[in-house]
Design a protein around this motif. Structure first.
Motif, PDB file in Angstrom:
ATOM      1  N   THR A  39       0.926  -1.254   0.087  1.00  0.00           N
ATOM      2  CA  THR A  39      -0.031   0.144   0.163  1.00  0.00           C
ATOM      3  C   THR A  39       0.887   1.335   0.141  1.00  0.00           C
ATOM      4  N   SER A  68      -3.155  -6.414  -0.708  1.00  0.00           N
ATOM      5  CA  SER A  68      -3.308  -4.896  -0.351  1.00  0.00           C
ATOM      6  C   SER A  68      -4.224  -4.280  -1.504  1.00  0.00           C
ATOM      7  N   GLU A  71      -7.709  -2.616   0.216  1.00  0.00           N
ATOM      8  CA  GLU A  71      -7.346  -1.240   0.720  1.00  0.00           C
ATOM      9  C   GLU A  71      -7.195  -0.002  -0.413  1.00  0.00           C
ATOM     10  N   GLU A  75     -10.089   2.634  -1.292  1.00  0.00           N
ATOM     11  CA  GLU A  75      -9.498   3.966  -1.132  1.00  0.00           C
ATOM     12  C   GLU A  75      -9.861   5.044  -2.305  1.00  0.00           C
TER      13      GLU A  75
END
Length: 238
Positions: A39, A68, A71, A75
């Motif tokens: 990330t 990852s 996430e 986002e």
């Protein structure tokens, strides 16, 4: 417009190569295989080159390539693309890992199950994201959903090969859902049919070319392919 930006970095304990690809700096991009601990590296790459994330693409569902993805994608409110055969690994990674992987996952995440990304899509022909069209070549063996991603807007042919083929090796087939027979078929029909000048961007280790692997990779030789068809598992490290 050809791809002019390809940035990569190895992430996590398995040193999985994560790639950012864009037609130009300051524009939209895709991220390929954001694995364990990727990330921060992805965020730095987006900031460094002024990129806006448009999609996350996965070569397969093993945890060191997908950890990852949720996430990063959630986002940025973008989709995660994966082959349908590996989609359940986004939430149940142990389905395709050896038993000794459980304590590793628990030490990294305090759990062995993941929350799925909000927007998961499945490969069904070419995928276009960030202005780049990727040919998808299904290449099972390491996992049932392994997929070669071949971006079309390149001056030299590039192939994101995931864990199908590396410099000097191939993906292991002795874990749950692995298949030596399927791997032999994928290598013969999806890798060895590519032109020698095609550059392979693998999931681990350095880049290479199809020609170099055709000549030097012991697992791509006829006798090795025949052995895999007889269910002889390979000895790769990944």
């Amino acid at each position: 417009m050809p791809i002019v930006l390809i940035a990569s970095f190895p992430a996590g304990p398995w040193q999985t190569n994560c790639y950012l690809m864009a037609l130009q700096e300051g524009g939209p991009c895709v991220v390929v295989d954001p694995g364990v601990g990727a990330t921060d590296g992805v965020r730095r790459g987006l900031q460094q080159y002024g990129l806006t994330l448009e999609a996350v693409l996965l070569t397969h569902g093993h945890v060191d390539h997908i950890a990852s993805a949720r996430e990063i994608a959630d986002e940025a409110e973008v989709p995660v693309w994966v082959h349908e055969a590996d989609a359940d690994l986004l939430t149940e990674p142990l389905l395709a890992l050896s038993a000794d992987s459980r304590p590793i996952l628990e030490s990294l995440y305090d759990t062995t199950t993941f929350t799925p990304p909000r927007d998961v899509r499945h490969y069904d022909g070419p995928v276009t994201a960030a202005g780049i069209t990727f040919e998808t070549r299904h290449a099972p063996g390491h996992t049932p959903g392994c997929t070669l991603l071949v971006p079309q807007q390149t001056e030299q042919q590039l192939v994101l090969s995931g864990d199908v083929v590396f410099a000097g090796s191939i993906g292991r087939t002795d874990m749950p859902r692995g298949s030596s027979f399927a791997m032999a078929s994928s290598l013969a029909t999806q890798v060895l049919t590519l032109p020698d000048e095609a550059h392979l961007l693998p999931g681990h280790g350095p880049t290479t070319t199809v020609g170099a692997e055709r000549l030097n990779n012991p697992w791509l030789q006829p006798h090795a392919l025949m052995a895999m068809q007889q269910n002889t598992d390979d000895g790769s490290d990944y």
